[in-house]
Design a protein around this motif. Structure first.
Motif: not given
Length: 206
Positions: A181-199
């Motif tokens: 999170t930056t000092s101004t409240g920006v949320a930084i997130n990095t995501y890797r694709v893993t496939g199809s969603p599970r339920s």
């Protein structure tokens, strides 16, 4: 095979339209251009700079290409981590309206950008980065051609405008691999694709 990454600035309600200037993109009567600027700080700058250092090539949509090509060639400091990479590395541009691309080391893709990007992904090595370029990003997302998402979510709600994940987004499962999170409240997130969603289900077992 190359890894295709997408870096995108978006609001809390998912809007990606015109983050950098009031007149950047007024399509649909959009009046909130430049919403990112008040939240710019050193934390954001470091994250962006680090990301550019890992690039081996870029994929850009027409509007983003035109914005970048009008600005970054004028930044000639070899120590600038963004300008030095953008000005030197290969840039592949997806557009059906441009007749040509004049920025150094730029290549205009053909009419079937999805097919050509798939071929580039197989042929190139290293990291191929998409910045902005919402229309291109959505097309590639629909064909499973983005491997990693780097999303900077800003603490602002606009209520309308172009969104990265619209109603036609393909269901996809992701794994968070980093962020902050930056000092101004920006949320930084990095995501890797893993496939199809599970339920699953919270029903009590009998």
């Amino acid at each position: 095979m190359a890894k295709v990454t997408l870096t995108q600035f978006l609001t809390l309600d998912g809007v990606v339209q015109a983050p950098g200037a009031p007149d950047e993109d007024r399509d649909g009567g959009f009046e909130h251009g430049g919403w990112l600027v008040p939240y710019t700080d050193e934390d954001m700058g470091r994250f962006v700079a680090e990301g550019f250092r890992s690039a081996e090539a870029f994929l850009l949509g027409r509007r983003t290409y035109e914005i970048f090509a009008a600005y970054w060639p004028r930044v000639t400091d070899p120590g600038n981590p963004v300008a030095s990479r953008l000005n030197a590395l290969p840039k592949y541009v997806a557009s059906r309206t441009l007749d040509g691309v004049g920025w150094h080391n730029s290549t205009l893709l053909g009419d079937d950008a999805v097919r050509e990007v798939a071929a580039l992904r197989e042929r190139l090595e290293g990291e191929v980065q998409i910045h902005g370029s919402g229309n291109l990003a959505r097309s590639l997302m629909a064909h499973g051609l983005i491997d990693e998402y780097r999303l900077l979510t800003y603490p602002v709600i606009l209520g309308g405008g172009k969104r990265l994940f619209d109603g036609g987004a393909v269901p996809t499962a992701l794994e968070r691999t980093g962020g902050g999170t930056t000092s101004t409240g920006v949320a930084i997130n990095t995501y890797r694709v893993t496939g199809s969603p599970r339920s699953g289900s919270f029903d009590l077992e009998e």
